[in-house]
Write an enzyme that holds these catalytic residues in place. Structure first.
Site, PDB file in Angstrom:
ATOM      1  N   ASP A  22      -1.318  21.330  -6.290  1.00 41.14           N
ATOM      2  CA  ASP A  22      -2.138  21.949  -5.243  1.00 41.14           C
ATOM      3  C   ASP A  22      -2.116  23.476  -5.251  1.00 41.14           C
ATOM      4  O   ASP A  22      -2.997  24.096  -4.661  1.00 41.14           O
ATOM      5  CB  ASP A  22      -1.665  21.470  -3.861  1.00 41.14           C
ATOM      6  CG  ASP A  22      -2.191  20.083  -3.511  1.00 41.14           C
ATOM      7  OD1 ASP A  22      -2.764  19.427  -4.400  1.00 41.14           O
ATOM      8  OD2 ASP A  22      -2.018  19.665  -2.350  1.00 41.14           O
ATOM      9  N   GLY A  63      13.822  26.729  -3.862  1.00 42.55           N
ATOM     10  CA  GLY A  63      13.779  27.460  -5.131  1.00 42.55           C
ATOM     11  C   GLY A  63      12.903  28.698  -5.046  1.00 42.55           C
ATOM     12  O   GLY A  63      11.841  28.684  -4.412  1.00 42.55           O
ATOM     13  N   GLY A  80       7.246  14.674  -2.359  1.00 44.06           N
ATOM     14  CA  GLY A  80       6.204  15.630  -2.001  1.00 44.06           C
ATOM     15  C   GLY A  80       5.305  15.148  -0.888  1.00 44.06           C
ATOM     16  O   GLY A  80       5.551  14.131  -0.234  1.00 44.06           O
ATOM     17  N   GLU A  94     -17.448  19.057  12.750  1.00 48.59           N
ATOM     18  CA  GLU A  94     -17.599  19.602  11.397  1.00 48.59           C
ATOM     19  C   GLU A  94     -18.546  20.791  11.462  1.00 48.59           C
ATOM     20  O   GLU A  94     -19.671  20.661  11.951  1.00 48.59           O
ATOM     21  CB  GLU A  94     -18.123  18.516  10.444  1.00 48.59           C
ATOM     22  CG  GLU A  94     -18.495  19.002   9.067  1.00 48.59           C
ATOM     23  CD  GLU A  94     -17.397  19.797   8.363  1.00 48.59           C
ATOM     24  OE1 GLU A  94     -16.278  19.285   8.219  1.00 48.59           O
ATOM     25  OE2 GLU A  94     -17.668  20.968   7.976  1.00 48.59           O
ATOM     26  N   HIS A 110     -19.392 -12.431 -12.707  1.00 45.89           N
ATOM     27  CA  HIS A 110     -20.093 -12.841 -11.497  1.00 45.89           C
ATOM     28  C   HIS A 110     -19.255 -13.888 -10.770  1.00 45.89           C
ATOM     29  O   HIS A 110     -18.730 -14.779 -11.424  1.00 45.89           O
ATOM     30  CB  HIS A 110     -21.454 -13.453 -11.874  1.00 45.89           C
ATOM     31  CG  HIS A 110     -22.192 -13.992 -10.693  1.00 45.89           C
ATOM     32  ND1 HIS A 110     -22.842 -13.173  -9.804  1.00 45.89           N
ATOM     33  CD2 HIS A 110     -22.369 -15.270 -10.252  1.00 45.89           C
ATOM     34  CE1 HIS A 110     -23.403 -13.917  -8.865  1.00 45.89           C
ATOM     35  NE2 HIS A 110     -23.121 -15.193  -9.113  1.00 45.89           N
ATOM     36  N   LYS A 142      -2.710   6.003   3.596  1.00 42.53           N
ATOM     37  CA  LYS A 142      -3.354   4.755   3.163  1.00 42.53           C
ATOM     38  C   LYS A 142      -2.696   3.536   3.797  1.00 42.53           C
ATOM     39  O   LYS A 142      -3.329   2.512   4.016  1.00 42.53           O
ATOM     40  CB  LYS A 142      -3.317   4.636   1.636  1.00 42.53           C
ATOM     41  CG  LYS A 142      -4.568   5.123   0.962  1.00 42.53           C
ATOM     42  CD  LYS A 142      -4.676   6.607   0.780  1.00 42.53           C
ATOM     43  CE  LYS A 142      -5.350   7.361   1.843  1.00 42.53           C
ATOM     44  NZ  LYS A 142      -5.466   8.813   1.535  1.00 42.53           N
ATOM     45  N   GLU A 169      13.482  18.904  -0.231  1.00 40.25           N
ATOM     46  CA  GLU A 169      13.624  17.576   0.371  1.00 40.25           C
ATOM     47  C   GLU A 169      13.933  16.621  -0.777  1.00 40.25           C
ATOM     48  O   GLU A 169      14.133  17.026  -1.901  1.00 40.25           O
ATOM     49  CB  GLU A 169      12.305  17.132   0.985  1.00 40.25           C
ATOM     50  CG  GLU A 169      11.829  17.936   2.154  1.00 40.25           C
ATOM     51  CD  GLU A 169      10.537  17.332   2.692  1.00 40.25           C
ATOM     52  OE1 GLU A 169      10.580  16.257   3.302  1.00 40.25           O
ATOM     53  OE2 GLU A 169       9.489  17.943   2.462  1.00 40.25           O
TER      54      GLU A 169
HETATM   55  C1  FAD Z   1      -2.924  13.235   4.864  1.00 39.52           C
HETATM   56  C2  FAD Z   1      -3.124  13.433   3.395  1.00 39.52           C
HETATM   57  C3  FAD Z   1      -3.655  12.421   2.629  1.00 39.52           C
HETATM   58  C4  FAD Z   1      -3.830  12.592   1.260  1.00 39.52           C
HETATM   59  N1  FAD Z   1      -4.366  11.569   0.551  1.00 39.52           N
HETATM   60  C5  FAD Z   1      -4.536  11.702  -0.782  1.00 39.52           C
HETATM   61  C6  FAD Z   1      -5.032  10.619  -1.550  1.00 39.52           C
HETATM   62  O1  FAD Z   1      -5.322   9.546  -1.035  1.00 39.52           O
HETATM   63  N2  FAD Z   1      -5.160  10.799  -2.880  1.00 39.52           N
HETATM   64  C7  FAD Z   1      -4.868  11.987  -3.486  1.00 39.52           C
HETATM   65  O2  FAD Z   1      -5.032  12.101  -4.700  1.00 39.52           O
HETATM   66  N3  FAD Z   1      -4.380  13.025  -2.780  1.00 39.52           N
HETATM   67  C8  FAD Z   1      -4.211  12.906  -1.447  1.00 39.52           C
HETATM   68  N4  FAD Z   1      -3.685  13.948  -0.736  1.00 39.52           N
HETATM   69  C9  FAD Z   1      -3.349  15.195  -1.445  1.00 39.52           C
HETATM   70  C10 FAD Z   1      -2.021  15.058  -2.184  1.00 39.52           C
HETATM   71  O3  FAD Z   1      -1.015  14.704  -1.280  1.00 39.52           O
HETATM   72  C11 FAD Z   1      -1.702  16.362  -2.880  1.00 39.52           C
HETATM   73  O4  FAD Z   1      -2.773  16.712  -3.725  1.00 39.52           O
HETATM   74  C12 FAD Z   1      -0.445  16.260  -3.727  1.00 39.52           C
HETATM   75  O5  FAD Z   1       0.651  15.844  -2.960  1.00 39.52           O
HETATM   76  C13 FAD Z   1      -0.151  17.607  -4.366  1.00 39.52           C
HETATM   77  O6  FAD Z   1       0.965  17.502  -5.175  1.00 39.52           O
HETATM   78  P1  FAD Z   1       1.861  18.775  -5.531  1.00 39.52           P
HETATM   79  O7  FAD Z   1       2.897  18.284  -6.455  1.00 39.52           O
HETATM   80  O8  FAD Z   1       1.023  19.893  -5.931  1.00 39.52           O
HETATM   81  O9  FAD Z   1       2.534  19.243  -4.151  1.00 39.52           O
HETATM   82  P2  FAD Z   1       3.241  18.494  -2.965  1.00 39.52           P
HETATM   83  O10 FAD Z   1       3.003  17.052  -2.995  1.00 39.52           O
HETATM   84  O11 FAD Z   1       2.844  19.260  -1.746  1.00 39.52           O
HETATM   85  O12 FAD Z   1       4.783  18.698  -3.249  1.00 39.52           O
HETATM   86  C14 FAD Z   1       5.382  19.950  -3.251  1.00 39.52           C
HETATM   87  C15 FAD Z   1       6.871  19.744  -3.090  1.00 39.52           C
HETATM   88  O13 FAD Z   1       7.521  20.982  -3.284  1.00 39.52           O
HETATM   89  C16 FAD Z   1       8.512  21.181  -2.299  1.00 39.52           C
HETATM   90  N5  FAD Z   1       8.663  22.645  -2.205  1.00 39.52           N
HETATM   91  C17 FAD Z   1       7.743  23.544  -1.807  1.00 39.52           C
HETATM   92  N6  FAD Z   1       8.220  24.778  -1.960  1.00 39.52           N
HETATM   93  C18 FAD Z   1       9.475  24.653  -2.452  1.00 39.52           C
HETATM   94  C19 FAD Z   1      10.480  25.569  -2.839  1.00 39.52           C
HETATM   95  N7  FAD Z   1      10.272  26.878  -2.785  1.00 39.52           N
HETATM   96  N8  FAD Z   1      11.647  25.097  -3.314  1.00 39.52           N
HETATM   97  C20 FAD Z   1      11.859  23.767  -3.402  1.00 39.52           C
HETATM   98  N9  FAD Z   1      10.942  22.853  -3.066  1.00 39.52           N
HETATM   99  C21 FAD Z   1       9.764  23.289  -2.608  1.00 39.52           C
HETATM  100  C22 FAD Z   1       7.937  20.504  -1.077  1.00 39.52           C
HETATM  101  O14 FAD Z   1       8.960  20.162  -0.175  1.00 39.52           O
HETATM  102  C23 FAD Z   1       7.283  19.284  -1.702  1.00 39.52           C
HETATM  103  O15 FAD Z   1       8.203  18.244  -1.821  1.00 39.52           O
HETATM  104  C24 FAD Z   1      -3.470  13.806   0.646  1.00 39.52           C
HETATM  105  C25 FAD Z   1      -2.916  14.839   1.398  1.00 39.52           C
HETATM  106  C26 FAD Z   1      -2.725  14.657   2.756  1.00 39.52           C
HETATM  107  C27 FAD Z   1      -2.132  15.765   3.561  1.00 39.52           C
END
Ligand code: FAD
Length: 455
Positions: A302, A111, A37, A199, A435, A48, A33
């Site tokens: 993640d 990828g 992410g 829960e 304060h 948020k 995309e």
């Molecule tokens: C509803 C919700 C609320 C959240 N709120 C918070 C918050 O307030 N604060 C916080 O710290 N965290 C929050 N998080 C967690 C946070 O979004 C994740 O921890 C963070 O986005 C992880 O980052 P990342 O780079 O590991 O992966 P991601 O953000 O998941 O990004 C991975 C990217 O890789 C791409 N991708 C995957 N596989 C492939 C492939 N094979 N080839 C090419 N592209 C690929 C995906 O399309 C995506 O764009 C929230 C999550 C959710 C679901």
């Protein structure tokens, strides 16, 4: 040939790409995309934004308590959804511009690792191979479900769908009272929906300070959220409405939101072509460098085994990986001082050990707490529920802190320094807080932790 090829353009991947600029490294960033992410597109930012909609709604609804007379607010859902989309779009575009400015080559496509240093990218049936001196895998995570609760996007949804609901659902069952589930509960109840939270464990936001979780539950309950704690749900009956059975009871709702955790996107990304090791689908790394068992292959965000699934952890892991690639130096993330925030109303923020975790580790600790109800600024803004809590080793350093209350997510950062720098309570308490501020709750708690108190 690039210096670094990054697969995944979420916080872990895009932070790595941006940071590499500091070392003059050439970078290719692959995402199926636009970069952004989960966090920017369907996570932190849109969630948020919805919570802020609820906050504005609540502020207006309670304006008369401050002598400001308004009509009872109505929520224009379409306008709120448009605002959410506008915020996401602005940030995604801004990020795209920033990446280009730093010379990052953005490649759109899926990828897949094709052996050490090689990534095969597939886009609209076309394939190309991109090579890098190092490869960073940052493919992120996806919403998990439980048996019987397969996502259909309409009656049984994940947070991905819920952030784009075309109208406010009237009755919602949220399966999973963790951070994401509670954030949705807080937002939905504040904009007038009937909300049930299920829960299976014995407290909401599991892993958080038990007292803070209770405080949050109490406040959400007061606003109308119905909690079913320690309850295991059976498979739902999906028809015109949806029935969630649990034991001999059941509730009828319009939609079920399943928020039971997130699984790693590590299937089909070619990890079998390299010698990286997995643990339950998550990638094992050396936490000093973020390198996998395959030299030159790094993982961040993640997908990493055993580290918190948070955007800012992804940023920090990206920085650690790029530092190692560029310089060979190890600059590990200080996981002990990672702030963790639940952006509910009230917010719950923590850093380091909770009181419960300190006890589990057998640490002898002192616990100091101070309530917001005596804090002038909290009374001024009408948000005087909650407390700050500081945990320090007996005659030793501060090892953890929890704040539940107004702007807890901001207040936790000064306690982050205390935990990260292993400050003694007396050292931390030596600083003066302005304060009247909410930060005085932290100042008073630190003073108590140092064995003294003022108010
Ligand atoms: C509803 C919700 C609320 C959240 N709120 C918070 C918050 O307030 N604060 C916080 O710290 N965290 C929050 N998080 C967690 C946070 O979004 C994740 O921890 C963070 O986005 C992880 O980052 P990342 O780079 O590991 O992966 P991601 O953000 O998941 O990004 C991975 C990217 O890789 C791409 N991708 C995957 N596989 C492939 C492939 N094979 N080839 C090419 N592209 C690929 C995906 O399309 C995506 O764009 C929230 C999550 C959710 C679901």
């Amino acid at each position: 040939m690039h210096d670094i090829v990054i697969v995944g353009g979420g916080p872990g991947g895009y932070a790595s790409a941006l940071y590499a600029h500091n070392f003059g490294l050439s970078v290719a960033l692959i995402d199926d995309e636009r970069p952004g992410g989960t966090c920017l597109i369907r996570g932190c930012i849109p969630a948020k934004q919805w919570l802020h909609v609820a906050e504005v709604f609540t502020t207006v609804a309670h304006a008369a308590e401050f002598g400001v007379i308004t009509e009872h607010p109505n929520l224009d859902w379409d306008a709120a959804l448009a605002r959410k989309n506008q915020t996401v779009e602005g940030l995604v575009r801004g990020l795209g511009g920033l990446l280009k400015k730093k010379g990052v080559e953005i490649i759109t496509g899926f990828g897949r690792l094709a052996g050490p240093g090689k990534v095969e990218v597939e886009s609209e049936g076309e394939k190309q191979t991109v090579e890098g001196g190092a490869v960073i895998l940052a493919t992120g995570s996806h919403a998990r479900s439980i048996p019987g609760y397969d996502f259909d996007g309409v009656k049984v949804v994940s947070s991905d769908h819920a952030l784009d609901w075309p109208k406010r659902p009237d009755r919602v069952a949220i399966i999973g009272g963790g951070v994401i589930g509670c954030e949705f509960a807080s937002f939905l109840v504040d904009v007038g929906a009937e909300v049930h939270v299920f829960e299976v464990l014995d407290q909401i936001i599991p892993g958080s300070d038990a007292e803070a979780a209770k405080q949050l539950q109490r406040q959400l309950q007061k606003r109308g959220v119905k909690f079913h704690i320690g309850v295991r749900v059976d498979a739902p009956k999906v028809g015109e409405t949806v029935v969630v059975p649990f034991g001999a009871e059941s509730v009828e709702v319009d939609v079920i939101l399943v928020s039971v955790g997130r699984g790693p996107n590590t299937e089909g990304v070619g990890l079998d072509t390299v010698s990286a090791e997995l643990d339950g689908g998550f990638v094992e790394v050396d936490l000093n460098t973020m390198q996998t068992a395959q030299p030159g292959l790094y993982a961040v965000g993640d997908i990493v085994a055993g580290t918190p699934q948070l955007a800012h952890v992804g940023f920090a892991e990206g920085i650690a990986a790029v530092t190692h690639i560029a310089t060979g130096e190890t600059r590990p993330v200080n996981y002990q001082a990672v702030p963790r925030v639940t952006y509910t109303h009230p917010e719950v923020a923590e850093v380091g050990l909770t009181e419960g975790q300190a006890a589990e580790q057998g640490l002898e600790v002192d616990v100091a707490r101070h309530a917001f109800n005596g804090i002038g600024r909290a009374i001024i803004i009408g948000e005087n529920q909650g407390f700050a809590k500081v945990i320090s080793e007996k005659d030793g350093a501060i090892v953890g802190a929890t704040v539940v209350g107004p702007h807890a997510g901001e207040l936790i950062h000064e306690l982050m320094y205390s935990v990260g720098w292993e400050a003694l309570p007396d050292e931390a308490a030596a600083f003066i807080h302005a304060h009247p501020t909410l930060s005085e709750a932290v100042g008073e708690t630190l003073l108590s932790a140092a064995g003294r108190s003022l108010h």
